[in-house]
Design an enzyme around this catalytic site. Structure first.
Site, PDB file in Angstrom:
ATOM      1  N   THR A  53       0.848  -1.200   0.000  1.00  0.00           N
ATOM      2  CA  THR A  53       0.000   0.000   0.000  1.00  0.00           C
ATOM      3  C   THR A  53       0.882   1.248   0.000  1.00  0.00           C
ATOM      4  OG1 THR A  53      -0.229  -0.148   2.399  1.00  0.00           O
ATOM      5  CG2 THR A  53      -1.972  -1.159   1.071  1.00  0.00           C
ATOM      6  N   THR A  55       1.352   4.480   1.543  1.00  0.00           N
ATOM      7  CA  THR A  55       2.070   5.074   2.680  1.00  0.00           C
ATOM      8  C   THR A  55       3.054   4.079   3.264  1.00  0.00           C
ATOM      9  OG1 THR A  55       0.194   6.520   3.161  1.00  0.00           O
ATOM     10  CG2 THR A  55       1.785   6.183   4.939  1.00  0.00           C
ATOM     11  N   CYS A  56       2.630   2.841   3.370  1.00  0.00           N
ATOM     12  CA  CYS A  56       3.474   1.787   3.940  1.00  0.00           C
ATOM     13  C   CYS A  56       4.739   1.562   3.121  1.00  0.00           C
ATOM     14  CB  CYS A  56       2.681   0.486   4.027  1.00  0.00           C
ATOM     15  SG  CYS A  56       1.057   0.652   4.770  1.00  0.00           S
ATOM     16  N   SER A  57       4.573   1.533   1.805  1.00  0.00           N
ATOM     17  CA  SER A  57       5.688   1.230   0.908  1.00  0.00           C
ATOM     18  C   SER A  57       6.567   2.426   0.609  1.00  0.00           C
ATOM     19  CB  SER A  57       5.151   0.677  -0.420  1.00  0.00           C
ATOM     20  OG  SER A  57       4.485  -0.539  -0.215  1.00  0.00           O
ATOM     21  N   LEU A  61       7.796   1.731   5.904  1.00  0.00           N
ATOM     22  CA  LEU A  61       8.772   0.636   5.819  1.00  0.00           C
ATOM     23  C   LEU A  61      10.162   1.139   5.409  1.00  0.00           C
ATOM     24  CD1 LEU A  61       9.478  -2.369   6.029  1.00  0.00           C
ATOM     25  CD2 LEU A  61       8.594  -2.648   3.700  1.00  0.00           C
TER      26      LEU A  61
END
Length: 183
Positions: A53, A55-57, A61
């Site tokens: 996703t 924001t996560c990527s 992270l």
């Protein structure tokens, strides 16, 4: 969840590389427990709505990955990224992101996430049940500090991000280290 609470006992179903298997998919199942991940260590645990996703990527992270050395200098033994995704998805996401310092934990059924009160519906995005975004400093299986994004709710229209950012956890750890040094 909050500081001072012990993490729940959960078994995570992981896939690990085992070159003795051979072939194009040399992985086997390995059960890992909460104790396997958190006992006897001071770690960062962060959780997010889903692998791959935006924001996560793009931010969360990579931010933890790129600052792993600084976190280690501040007393962190490991950094774990958890999501309500299965081990196949988590492993492929880590591979696609080129992750070397952050370890992924698959909470495929959402058991751990439910037990800590962070399981939310994301049906408005077609995700089903997922984790609300949070991070924690965990010391020997007990939460030392808790960083939860505001507004936790089912089918939230936004994806808040800031409280659980690597920068925010870094500030906490630097302040804690300064306080110890001043004593």
């Amino acid at each position: 969840m909050q500081a001072g609470l012990k993490l729940p006992d959960v078994t995570f179903h992981t896939r690990v590389r085992d070159d003795s298997i051979g072939g194009s998919n040399p992985f086997r199942w390995q059960n890992m427990t909460t104790a396997d991940y958190f006992s006897g260590k001071r770690v960062i645990l962060f959780s997010l709505p889903g692998a791959f996703t935006p924001t996560c990527s793009t931010y969360q992270l990579p931010g933890f990955e790129n600052n792993a050395g600084k976190f280690q200098d501040l007393g962190i033994d490991d950094i774990y990224c958890m999501s309500v995704n299965d081990s196949f998805v988590m492993n492929k996401w880590a591979e696609a992101q080129g992750i070397a310092n952050v370890k992924v934990i698959p909470d495929g059924s959402g058991e751990f996430t439910r037990k800590i009160g962070m399981l939310v519906a994301k049906d408005n995005l077609g995700f089903g049940m997922r984790s609300w975004r949070y991070a924690a400093i965990v010391n020997n299986g007990t939460v030392e500090a808790w960083f939860e994004e505001p507004g936790r709710a089912d089918n939230h229209g936004e994806d808040p991000y800031g409280e659980s950012s690597p920068e925010n956890l870094m500030k906490y750890l630097e302040t804690a280290a300064s306080a110890v040094a001043a004593e």
